[in-house]
Design a protein around this motif. Structure first.
Motif, PDB file in Angstrom:
ATOM      1  N   VAL A   1       0.843  -1.193   0.000  1.00  0.00           N
ATOM      2  CA  VAL A   1       0.000   0.000   0.000  1.00  0.00           C
ATOM      3  C   VAL A   1       0.879   1.244   0.000  1.00  0.00           C
ATOM      4  O   VAL A   1       1.829   1.349   0.785  1.00  0.00           O
ATOM      5  CB  VAL A   1      -0.940   0.024   1.224  1.00  0.00           C
ATOM      6  CG1 VAL A   1      -1.751   1.313   1.267  1.00  0.00           C
ATOM      7  CG2 VAL A   1      -1.878  -1.187   1.185  1.00  0.00           C
ATOM      8  N   ALA A   2       0.569   2.183  -0.882  1.00  0.00           N
ATOM      9  CA  ALA A   2       1.308   3.443  -0.986  1.00  0.00           C
ATOM     10  C   ALA A   2       0.375   4.612  -0.683  1.00  0.00           C
ATOM     11  O   ALA A   2      -0.845   4.450  -0.603  1.00  0.00           O
ATOM     12  CB  ALA A   2       1.918   3.593  -2.376  1.00  0.00           C
TER      13      ALA A   2
ATOM     14  N   GLY B   1       4.189   4.409  -6.892  1.00  0.00           N
ATOM     15  CA  GLY B   1       3.276   4.582  -8.017  1.00  0.00           C
ATOM     16  C   GLY B   1       3.519   3.579  -9.136  1.00  0.00           C
ATOM     17  O   GLY B   1       4.642   3.428  -9.621  1.00  0.00           O
ATOM     18  N   GLY B   2       2.467   2.883  -9.535  1.00  0.00           N
ATOM     19  CA  GLY B   2       2.557   1.896 -10.599  1.00  0.00           C
ATOM     20  C   GLY B   2       3.003   0.529 -10.113  1.00  0.00           C
ATOM     21  O   GLY B   2       2.906  -0.453 -10.861  1.00  0.00           O
ATOM     22  N   HIS B   3       3.496   0.451  -8.878  1.00  0.00           N
ATOM     23  CA  HIS B   3       3.995  -0.816  -8.345  1.00  0.00           C
ATOM     24  C   HIS B   3       3.131  -1.321  -7.197  1.00  0.00           C
ATOM     25  O   HIS B   3       2.860  -2.520  -7.097  1.00  0.00           O
ATOM     26  CB  HIS B   3       5.437  -0.635  -7.870  1.00  0.00           C
ATOM     27  CG  HIS B   3       5.977  -1.817  -7.119  1.00  0.00           C
ATOM     28  ND1 HIS B   3       6.284  -3.012  -7.735  1.00  0.00           N
ATOM     29  CD2 HIS B   3       6.254  -1.993  -5.793  1.00  0.00           C
ATOM     30  CE1 HIS B   3       6.726  -3.867  -6.826  1.00  0.00           C
ATOM     31  NE2 HIS B   3       6.713  -3.282  -5.650  1.00  0.00           N
ATOM     32  N   ALA B   4       2.691  -0.412  -6.335  1.00  0.00           N
ATOM     33  CA  ALA B   4       1.882  -0.803  -5.182  1.00  0.00           C
ATOM     34  C   ALA B   4       0.539  -1.371  -5.624  1.00  0.00           C
ATOM     35  O   ALA B   4       0.034  -1.052  -6.708  1.00  0.00           O
ATOM     36  CB  ALA B   4       1.670   0.390  -4.257  1.00  0.00           C
TER      37      ALA B   4
ATOM     38  N   GLU C   1      -7.656   0.509  -5.260  1.00  0.00           N
ATOM     39  CA  GLU C   1      -6.832  -0.615  -5.684  1.00  0.00           C
ATOM     40  C   GLU C   1      -6.294  -0.379  -7.095  1.00  0.00           C
ATOM     41  O   GLU C   1      -6.919   0.287  -7.924  1.00  0.00           O
ATOM     42  CB  GLU C   1      -7.636  -1.910  -5.615  1.00  0.00           C
ATOM     43  CG  GLU C   1      -7.978  -2.276  -4.170  1.00  0.00           C
ATOM     44  CD  GLU C   1      -8.921  -3.461  -4.069  1.00  0.00           C
ATOM     45  OE1 GLU C   1      -9.795  -3.578  -4.941  1.00  0.00           O
ATOM     46  OE2 GLU C   1      -8.785  -4.242  -3.117  1.00  0.00           O
ATOM     47  N   LYS C   2      -5.107  -0.914  -7.345  1.00  0.00           N
ATOM     48  CA  LYS C   2      -4.368  -0.643  -8.574  1.00  0.00           C
ATOM     49  C   LYS C   2      -5.149  -0.995  -9.834  1.00  0.00           C
ATOM     50  O   LYS C   2      -5.100  -0.262 -10.827  1.00  0.00           O
ATOM     51  CB  LYS C   2      -3.049  -1.436  -8.539  1.00  0.00           C
ATOM     52  CG  LYS C   2      -2.186  -1.283  -9.776  1.00  0.00           C
ATOM     53  CD  LYS C   2      -0.919  -2.116  -9.652  1.00  0.00           C
ATOM     54  CE  LYS C   2      -0.039  -1.975 -10.889  1.00  0.00           C
ATOM     55  NZ  LYS C   2       1.217  -2.774 -10.750  1.00  0.00           N
ATOM     56  N   ASP C   3      -5.874  -2.118  -9.798  1.00  0.00           N
ATOM     57  CA  ASP C   3      -6.537  -2.585 -11.015  1.00  0.00           C
ATOM     58  C   ASP C   3      -7.949  -2.028 -11.178  1.00  0.00           C
ATOM     59  O   ASP C   3      -8.724  -2.503 -12.016  1.00  0.00           O
ATOM     60  CB  ASP C   3      -6.575  -4.112 -11.045  1.00  0.00           C
ATOM     61  CG  ASP C   3      -7.288  -4.709  -9.828  1.00  0.00           C
ATOM     62  OD1 ASP C   3      -7.751  -3.928  -8.959  1.00  0.00           O
ATOM     63  OD2 ASP C   3      -7.386  -5.946  -9.748  1.00  0.00           O
ATOM     64  N   THR C   4      -8.308  -0.987 -10.399  1.00  0.00           N
ATOM     65  CA  THR C   4      -9.617  -0.359 -10.537  1.00  0.00           C
ATOM     66  C   THR C   4      -9.752   0.276 -11.917  1.00  0.00           C
ATOM     67  O   THR C   4      -8.837   0.964 -12.385  1.00  0.00           O
ATOM     68  CB  THR C   4      -9.808   0.726  -9.456  1.00  0.00           C
ATOM     69  OG1 THR C   4      -9.718   0.110  -8.170  1.00  0.00           O
ATOM     70  CG2 THR C   4     -11.150   1.422  -9.605  1.00  0.00           C
TER      71      THR C   4
END
Length: 386
Positions: free
Chosen positions: A122-123, A161-164, A188-191
């Motif tokens: 989490v970032a 950013g882009g990794h978390a 969440e990243k894949d939202t």
């Protein structure tokens, strides 16, 4: 008031130190040379060793220990490099702690244990092109529509950013001006509607990903609201703990530099003797030690005082400001003592100095900390807009 570490704390620190020194230098070098974060299987190993969520309650998968224990571990990893220490930073003092303190039970149960298991990173996403130090000028907006929240805007300088896997996003959640309209949501990243810019090419922090984040009608569940509008003060109280982590990451650059240069000056010979025999070198070493010890004491004071809550802005700003400043000074002295070897990328000391400068910018620049300190001293905020 007892400044001695307990036997358990000493053993924990030694465990972290032995693991970090045995397992991480090669990985740290790869992260630095290729600007890549540590591999996911390493983060899983951190979890198995109990290094993630050290100060997170056991009910959420942490060890349930204190802030001091978490920072002791963090410093040992930061001595190796910022990149290999960053997952511990994020799990112990990062935005996941805001979720733990202020999020709904459903959100906490879903996110915090996954972080402690090494399954989720989490970032935090705070800054924007026109809102860095002036954070209350942020424009990213979240609008609640039934059981959904729709997010639009962009974030800049997001470490991770882009990794978390997920982001605690500070955003405007009402039309109230300034801080009163600001809250935070977990995204969440894949939202759908979330995208990322290219990775930043920074002076330091290589191996700590950083990129812009874009939100285009990104829909998230309403239960992902961490703090509603009007909760800016709560968010910054949680961020005061992150400042302790920032200070410890800076301290790790300094204390690691001193350990390395202490060995160097005893091995390096000039004019027929080890250079440590020269008084000028002895004075420099003593000055470095004094600054490191003072920074560590300031950080640990904050951690102790915050054991049953969150730290004060005064204590955390003093610790961060001082640790950031002495890290730059100490790593610079180490480079000077090592001469051309210190300046060479082959030996890693110059990397410590580059990272030390970064910690004095990240998480609130040094001068902003001094404004916070003065504000706490006089008991009022200063209006920077007039």
């Amino acid at each position: 008031m007892d400044f001695r570490l307990t036997e358990d704390q000493i053993q924990l620190r030694e465990t972290a130190r032995n693991f970090a020194r045995a397992e991480l230098p090669g990985i740290a070098k790869h992260c630095e040379e290729n600007a890549e974060p540590p591999p996911h299987d390493l983060i899983k190993r951190y979890a198995e060793m109990g290094f993630l969520g050290v100060n997170v309650p056991a009910e959420y998968g942490g060890l349930g220990l204190g802030n001091i224990e978490a920072l002791l571990i963090l410093e040992e990893f930061a001595k190796i490099s910022s990149a290999v220490a960053f997952p511990i930073f994020e799990s112990c003092v990062g935005p996941v702690r805001a979720i733990e303190h202020f999020g709904s039970d459903a959100l906490k149960s879903r996110v915090v244990p996954a972080v402690c298991k090494g399954e989720t990173v989490v970032a935090i996403a705070m800054s924007e092109p026109d809102a860095g130090s002036a954070l209350t000028d942020l424009k990213t907006r979240a609008v609640q529509k039934g059981d959904k929240v729709v997010l639009n805007g962009m974030k800049r300088w997001c470490s991770g950013g882009g990794h978390a896997d997920g982001y605690v996003v500070y955003c405007r959640m009402s039309d109230d001006p300034g801080a009163r309209g600001i809250g935070a949501v977990y995204v969440e990243k894949d939202t759908q509607g979330v995208s990322f810019g290219p990775q930043e090419n920074l002076m330091g922090f290589r191996g700590v990903p950083s990129s812009d984040i874009f939100f285009d009608d990104a829909e998230i569940p309403a239960e992902n609201i961490v703090v509603p509008a009007g909760g800016f003060k709560k968010l910054m109280e949680a961020f005061d703990l992150e400042r302790c982590g920032n200070a410890t990451m800076a301290l790790g650059q300094a204390s690691g530099a001193l350990e390395d240069v202490l060995g160097y000056v005893q091995e390096r010979h000039q004019f027929g003797k080890p250079i440590v025999d020269f008084q000028a070198v002895q004075l420099r070493l003593a000055e470095m030690q004094i600054r490191i010890e003072a920074a560590r004491l300031l950080i640990h004071r904050v951690a102790c005082n915050a054991e049953h809550g969150l730290p004060s802005i005064l204590d955390s700003s003093v610790a961060k400001c001082y640790a950031n400043e002495i890290a730059r000074e100490v790593t610079g002295s180490a480079v000077q003592l090592m001469g051309a070897y210190g300046y060479s990328r082959e030996f890693g000391m110059e990397r410590r100095m580059r990272d030390a400068w970064g910690w004095g910018i990240a998480g609130g620049a040094i001068d902003i900390q001094k404004i916070n300190i003065a504000s706490a001293m006089v008991g009022r905020r200063f209006n920077q807009r007039k």
